[in-house]
Design a protein around this motif. Structure first.
Motif, mmCIF file in Angstrom:
data_model
loop_
_atom_site.group_PDB
_atom_site.id
_atom_site.type_symbol
_atom_site.label_atom_id
_atom_site.label_comp_id
_atom_site.label_asym_id
_atom_site.label_seq_id
_atom_site.Cartn_x
_atom_site.Cartn_y
_atom_site.Cartn_z
ATOM 1 N N ARG A 187 0.831 -1.205 0.000
ATOM 2 C CA ARG A 187 0.000 0.000 0.000
ATOM 3 C C ARG A 187 0.869 1.259 0.000
ATOM 4 N N ASN A 188 1.914 1.278 0.819
ATOM 5 C CA ASN A 188 2.805 2.435 0.841
ATOM 6 C C ASN A 188 3.498 2.635 -0.505
ATOM 7 N N ALA A 189 3.902 1.540 -1.127
ATOM 8 C CA ALA A 189 4.531 1.631 -2.439
ATOM 9 C C ALA A 189 3.555 2.181 -3.474
ATOM 10 N N ALA A 190 2.307 1.680 -3.455
ATOM 11 C CA ALA A 190 1.299 2.147 -4.404
ATOM 12 C C ALA A 190 0.998 3.625 -4.198
ATOM 13 N N ALA A 191 0.878 4.042 -2.922
ATOM 14 C CA ALA A 191 0.619 5.447 -2.638
ATOM 15 C C ALA A 191 1.780 6.318 -3.097
ATOM 16 N N SER A 192 3.008 5.842 -2.934
ATOM 17 C CA SER A 192 4.178 6.599 -3.382
ATOM 18 C C SER A 192 4.175 6.765 -4.892
ATOM 19 N N VAL A 193 3.854 5.690 -5.614
ATOM 20 C CA VAL A 193 3.760 5.775 -7.072
ATOM 21 C C VAL A 193 2.691 6.782 -7.479
ATOM 22 N N GLY A 194 1.524 6.696 -6.844
ATOM 23 C CA GLY A 194 0.438 7.601 -7.183
ATOM 24 C C GLY A 194 0.785 9.057 -6.935
ATOM 25 N N ARG A 195 1.421 9.341 -5.801
ATOM 26 C CA ARG A 195 1.799 10.725 -5.486
ATOM 27 C C ARG A 195 2.857 11.245 -6.444
ATOM 28 N N THR B 144 -12.234 7.971 -3.858
ATOM 29 C CA THR B 144 -12.081 7.597 -5.266
ATOM 30 C C THR B 144 -10.823 8.169 -5.910
ATOM 31 N N TYR B 145 -10.085 9.012 -5.175
ATOM 32 C CA TYR B 145 -8.875 9.543 -5.798
ATOM 33 C C TYR B 145 -7.655 9.498 -4.877
ATOM 34 N N ALA C 3 3.442 10.324 -9.461
ATOM 35 C CA ALA C 3 2.886 10.495 -10.804
ATOM 36 C C ALA C 3 2.043 11.760 -10.919
ATOM 37 N N ARG C 4 1.536 12.250 -9.800
ATOM 38 C CA ARG C 4 0.772 13.503 -9.836
ATOM 39 C C ARG C 4 1.684 14.721 -9.963
ATOM 40 N N LEU C 5 2.944 14.528 -9.615
ATOM 41 C CA LEU C 5 3.894 15.644 -9.622
ATOM 42 C C LEU C 5 4.747 15.703 -10.878
ATOM 43 N N GLN C 6 4.896 14.574 -11.557
ATOM 44 C CA GLN C 6 5.808 14.516 -12.702
ATOM 45 C C GLN C 6 5.333 13.456 -13.686
#
Length: 241
Positions: free
Chosen positions: A104-112, A200-201, A114-117
């Motif tokens: 979950r932490n890895a997925a959240a890190s990827v998601g964050r 949802t986001y 990707a929102r920045l770059q």
């Protein structure tokens, strides 16, 4: 900083999740499932250690021992026969989130990120995990294997040398599937509650788009919505009341 057990420390192919889903759906015991998975994985992995560790990662997801995750897994098995490919992916994703805080932490890190770059690197993801779990080789290796897993599951795509971009998200249109995934997310949450308008986001939900509004998804006996003085609605699992 926590030194909790990483758990998800092997790269897991989507075909192996399909294999584990089939075994879990057959109604065998946990011990029988582990033996079957080891026998089948032995054809693809080299060495007893790799087979045993990979089987353990899969078994923990599909044969949990606590009631919330057992019920979540049981509902997943009910959904699988009519699930589309995108919905099956959502089931695998939800089980990984609910079972492994590291995933979950890895997925959240990827998601964050990707929102920045537009492009992210494996090193950036691993660095985020090191910040949480400590600078250990176990953490670094596991982080790399989670990224590899996400590539194999088709939610990340390689670009250039070490870069990755998010794949196009899958839309989940079935309300029951959406509710199941939100329930998995709630079980995975360390907080016990989440803002209703955020479900949802959240960054760890990046592979999926929900077709329904949060208030529609939450309109189910498994959830409880509470309004606070600032009028923000918070979502809880009803079983945690």
């Amino acid at each position: 900083m926590t030194r909790a057990v990483v758990g998800f420390d092997r790269a897991v192919k989507i075909e192996w999740m399909e294999l584990a889903a089939g075994i879990a759906s057959s109604g065998v015991s946990k011990a029988q499932a582990a033996a079957q998975m080891k026998a089948l994985l032995g054809d693809e992995l080299r060495g007893e250690y790799a087979v045993r560790k990979t089987s353990l990662v899969l078994t923990r997801m599909w044969f949990p021992e606590d009631t919330p995750r057992i019920e979540l897994r049981n509902r997943a098995i009910e959904l699988l026969p009519v699930a589309s490919s995108g919905e099956r992916l959502a089931i695998y994703w939800g089980l990984a989130l609910a079972t492994y805080g590291f995933f979950r932490n890895a997925a959240a890190s990827v998601g964050r990120l990707a929102r920045l770059q537009p492009t992210i690197s494996r090193r950036q993801v691993v660095r985020k995990l090191v910040d949480v779990y400590g600078d250990r080789q176990t953490v670094r290796r596991a982080g790399e294997r989670v990224v590899q897993t996400m590539v194999d599951w088709g939610v990340l795509e390689r670009v250039g040398g070490q870069g990755y971009v998010l794949a196009s998200p899958r839309e989940l249109s079935g309300i029951e599937m959406q509710r199941w995934l939100v329930e998995a997310l709630m079980i995975a949450s360390d907080q016990g509650s989440l803002p209703l308008d955020a479900i949802t986001y959240l960054p760890e939900m990046f592979p999926f788009v929900m077709a329904n509004e949060p208030v529609q998804i939450a309109n189910d006996p498994r959830f409880r919505v509470t309004a606070f003085a600032d009028r923000r609605l918070m979502l809880y699992l009803a079983s945690a009341s």
